[in-house]
Design a protein around this motif. Structure first.
Motif, PDB file in Angstrom:
ATOM      1  N   VAL A 340       0.846  -1.206   0.000  1.00 46.49           N
ATOM      2  CA  VAL A 340       0.000   0.000   0.000  1.00 46.49           C
ATOM      3  C   VAL A 340       0.877   1.250   0.000  1.00 46.49           C
ATOM      4  CG1 VAL A 340      -1.731   1.304   1.284  1.00 46.49           C
ATOM      5  CG2 VAL A 340      -1.891  -1.196   1.151  1.00 46.49           C
ATOM      6  N   ASP A 341       1.982   1.216   0.750  1.00 49.97           N
ATOM      7  CA  ASP A 341       2.909   2.357   0.765  1.00 49.97           C
ATOM      8  C   ASP A 341       3.572   2.537  -0.600  1.00 49.97           C
ATOM      9  OD1 ASP A 341       2.478   2.856   3.542  1.00 49.97           O
ATOM     10  OD2 ASP A 341       3.793   1.171   4.007  1.00 49.97           O
ATOM     11  N   VAL A 342       3.925   1.434  -1.251  1.00 55.31           N
ATOM     12  CA  VAL A 342       4.502   1.518  -2.600  1.00 55.31           C
ATOM     13  C   VAL A 342       3.502   2.153  -3.551  1.00 55.31           C
ATOM     14  CG1 VAL A 342       5.422   0.198  -4.539  1.00 55.31           C
ATOM     15  CG2 VAL A 342       5.963  -0.499  -2.206  1.00 55.31           C
ATOM     16  N   TRP A 343       2.273   1.676  -3.506  1.00 48.95           N
ATOM     17  CA  TRP A 343       1.217   2.219  -4.370  1.00 48.95           C
ATOM     18  C   TRP A 343       1.052   3.718  -4.150  1.00 48.95           C
ATOM     19  CZ3 TRP A 343      -3.339   4.814  -3.713  1.00 48.95           C
ATOM     20  CH2 TRP A 343      -4.214   4.843  -4.808  1.00 48.95           C
ATOM     21  N   ASP A 344       1.063   4.151  -2.896  1.00 44.62           N
ATOM     22  CA  ASP A 344       0.874   5.573  -2.575  1.00 44.62           C
ATOM     23  C   ASP A 344       2.027   6.424  -3.119  1.00 44.62           C
ATOM     24  OD1 ASP A 344      -0.507   7.755  -1.056  1.00 44.62           O
ATOM     25  OD2 ASP A 344       1.397   7.765   0.030  1.00 44.62           O
ATOM     26  N   LEU A 345       3.272   5.939  -3.002  1.00 42.11           N
ATOM     27  CA  LEU A 345       4.425   6.698  -3.497  1.00 42.11           C
ATOM     28  C   LEU A 345       4.365   6.885  -5.007  1.00 42.11           C
ATOM     29  CD1 LEU A 345       7.320   5.107  -1.393  1.00 42.11           C
ATOM     30  CD2 LEU A 345       6.307   7.368  -1.097  1.00 42.11           C
ATOM     31  N   TRP A 365       4.916 -10.625  -0.415  1.00 42.22           N
ATOM     32  CA  TRP A 365       3.976  -9.782  -1.150  1.00 42.22           C
ATOM     33  C   TRP A 365       3.255 -10.526  -2.271  1.00 42.22           C
ATOM     34  CZ3 TRP A 365       7.033  -4.524  -1.739  1.00 42.22           C
ATOM     35  CH2 TRP A 365       7.164  -3.943  -0.473  1.00 42.22           C
ATOM     36  N   ASP A 366       3.686 -11.750  -2.569  1.00 41.28           N
ATOM     37  CA  ASP A 366       3.001 -12.511  -3.611  1.00 41.28           C
ATOM     38  C   ASP A 366       2.052 -13.550  -3.032  1.00 41.28           C
ATOM     39  OD1 ASP A 366       4.979 -14.103  -2.533  1.00 41.28           O
ATOM     40  OD2 ASP A 366       5.461 -15.093  -4.436  1.00 41.28           O
ATOM     41  N   ARG A 367       1.815 -13.494  -1.715  1.00 37.36           N
ATOM     42  CA  ARG A 367       0.876 -14.435  -1.103  1.00 37.36           C
ATOM     43  C   ARG A 367      -0.540 -14.167  -1.597  1.00 37.36           C
ATOM     44  NH1 ARG A 367       4.113 -13.770   3.860  1.00 37.36           N
ATOM     45  NH2 ARG A 367       2.711 -12.074   4.454  1.00 37.36           N
ATOM     46  N   GLU A 373      -3.018  -6.830  -4.559  1.00 39.22           N
ATOM     47  CA  GLU A 373      -2.296  -5.573  -4.352  1.00 39.22           C
ATOM     48  C   GLU A 373      -1.051  -5.507  -5.233  1.00 39.22           C
ATOM     49  OE1 GLU A 373      -1.471  -5.216  -0.232  1.00 39.22           O
ATOM     50  OE2 GLU A 373      -3.572  -4.983   0.365  1.00 39.22           O
ATOM     51  N   TRP A 374      -0.344  -6.632  -5.354  1.00 39.68           N
ATOM     52  CA  TRP A 374       0.841  -6.668  -6.214  1.00 39.68           C
ATOM     53  C   TRP A 374       0.450  -6.417  -7.670  1.00 39.68           C
ATOM     54  CZ3 TRP A 374       5.855  -6.217  -6.025  1.00 39.68           C
ATOM     55  CH2 TRP A 374       6.646  -6.702  -7.067  1.00 39.68           C
ATOM     56  N   THR A 375      -0.644  -7.002  -8.119  1.00 34.61           N
ATOM     57  CA  THR A 375      -1.131  -6.774  -9.487  1.00 34.61           C
ATOM     58  C   THR A 375      -1.517  -5.319  -9.689  1.00 34.61           C
ATOM     59  OG1 THR A 375      -1.939  -9.057  -9.607  1.00 34.61           O
ATOM     60  CG2 THR A 375      -2.840  -7.485 -11.188  1.00 34.61           C
ATOM     61  N   THR A 376      -2.146  -4.714  -8.688  1.00 40.49           N
ATOM     62  CA  THR A 376      -2.544  -3.309  -8.781  1.00 40.49           C
ATOM     63  C   THR A 376      -1.327  -2.402  -8.915  1.00 40.49           C
ATOM     64  OG1 THR A 376      -4.510  -3.739  -7.440  1.00 40.49           O
ATOM     65  CG2 THR A 376      -3.792  -1.454  -7.625  1.00 40.49           C
TER      66      THR A 376
END
Length: 430
Positions: A340-345, A365-367, A373-376
């Motif tokens: 989520v932090d990666v997405w926000d940055l 993160w691939d669980r 989230e990883w796909t997003t």
């Protein structure tokens, strides 16, 4: 009858020229062989075909040998047929450009390593030291390898003297990459510590520091930032139990005006969140590898008024981000840096130039519960790159040789576009 005679003459000519191929064609065949351990077997058979094939292929066979087991023993016998060079010298020694002894553990001897360096010194460009058979008697031979471009001491298990390393580096004017050993380094003590001057190769571009780079050694580096060459742009700090966040920060700040590539991992003394401001310390950073153990949810903290529309032009220069794990003992999962932090940055364009995102599988993160989230994040990374293309921002600014009406999808089909395409990759063996 005449036809039979003509066929016999043609057959004779074919037999006459069947064993000959032009050197240019043989070289093209060799260009198709990748540099791998399997190809070395094919090269060895290639040079046994004829004298011509030997002359064409012998240079490639010995330039970058893969040494392990019996191959190493045979290589030593060939390059060092006699302990005393003037008694019996091997002409093949001058063909060796890389000497990778990383897979030699207990098989080699320290005297053998020194001898190999002494015989291959004229054209040697890469040397990876073995774990157990590199010692003080190798320094003299190593200092004479003046064509060396890559020196990797990362596997050396015996404590080395920094004075010996320092004196050797003075002679290696062509060195571009240096990997320090993970073992402890004897730096010395007493009044000479105050007058010791570091000598880095003038053309050095990458430096990996590990082992005992804290304490007096670190103090000397911080005290003498002018000794680092202007060419230095890449630094890795890893496998150093005594280096804390304050020490790492002081060293990085001394090199902040030139560093574009940095790696920070396997530093047990660094606590969670201590590298949150690394992007502020290093304004020119383009590639960062960092353990998520050393950052938290405040990594890349922005002003409250920051938005993608109003602040996109202030985006950090970071184009590649690699996240690994190091197993920090006092790690608080509630403050952990996550997808989520990666997405926000990316969404706020704080990392508006990012094109490459890599995450170790150990991050989890691939669980199944985080797969969406990883796909997003992957889709957002692609959308960001398309936006930068359409607005010709950052790495697409001033792009030459590209039609103005070319669409982003068409650009990705070109060789340059395919190489620079945005990618989010899960790393399995990190």
């Amino acid at each position: 009858m005449d036809m039979d005679v003509d066929m016999q003459e043609m057959s004779g000519r074919e037999r006459e020229y069947a064993n000959y191929l032009p050197d240019e064609l043989l070289l093209q065949v060799l260009d198709c062989l990748p540099r791998s351990e399997e190809s070395q077997v094919a090269l060895a058979k290639f040079v046994l075909v004829s004298r011509q094939w030997y002359a064409v292929g012998i240079g490639r066979l010995y330039a970058h040998p893969f040494l392990v087991g019996q191959r190493y023993t045979n290589f030593v016998r060939t390059i060092c047929p006699s302990v005393i060079p003037r008694i019996k010298r091997s002409e093949l020694a001058g063909l060796v450009k890389s000497l990778d002894l990383s897979r030699i553990v207990h098989q080699g001897a320290k005297s053998t390593t020194a001898r190999l360096l002494g015989r291959t010194k004229n054209n040697l460009e890469l040397f990876v030291a073995p774990q157990a058979s590199f010692a003080i008697n190798c320094w003299a031979a190593l200092s004479k390898c003046t064509a060396l471009k890559v020196l990797d001491l990362g596997l050396v298990s015996e404590a080395i003297s920094y004075q010996s390393l320092n004196q050797t580096l003075r002679q290696l004017g062509e060195l571009k990459a240096l990997y320090m050993p993970r073992c402890s380094t004897e730096f010395g003590a007493g009044p000479e510590l105050l007058t010791t001057r570091l000598h880095w190769p003038p053309s050095l571009q990458h430096l990996t520091m590990s082992g005992s780079i804290n304490g007096r050694f670190l103090w000397q580096m911080v005290r003498q930032p002018e000794t680092f060459p202007s060419t230095l742009s890449s630094v890795a700090l890893l496998h150093s139990p005594g280096l804390d966040a304050a020490g790492a920060k002081s060293l990085l700040l001394n090199l902040a005006d030139r560093l574009t590539v940095v790696e920070l991992r396997d530093l047990p003394a660094v606590k969670q969140g201590k590298f949150n401001n690394v992007l502020a310390w290093l304004p020119h950073l383009r590639e960062l590898t960092v353990a998520i153990d050393y950052i938290d949810e405040d990594f890349g903290r922005r002003p409250d008024e920051w938005t993608a529309e109003s602040h996109w032009h202030l985006a950090k220069r970071l184009e590649s981000l690699t996240l690994v794990t190091c197993g920090l003992h006092d790690f608080d999962p509630r403050r952990a840096f996550n997808l989520v932090d990666v997405w926000d940055l990316i969404d706020t364009r704080f990392l508006g130039r990012l094109r490459k995102l890599r995450a170790a599988k150990s991050t989890g993160w691939d669980r199944a519960n985080e797969g969406d989230e990883w796909t997003t994040v992957k889709l957002l990374l692609e959308a960001l790159d398309k936006e930068n293309w359409e607005r010709r921002r950052w790495h697409y600014e001033g792009l030459t040789g590209v039609p103005a009406e070319m669409k982003y999808e068409e650009w990705l089909e070109t060789a340059e576009g395919w190489r620079g395409r945005p990618r989010a990759v899960m790393l399995r063996n990190v």
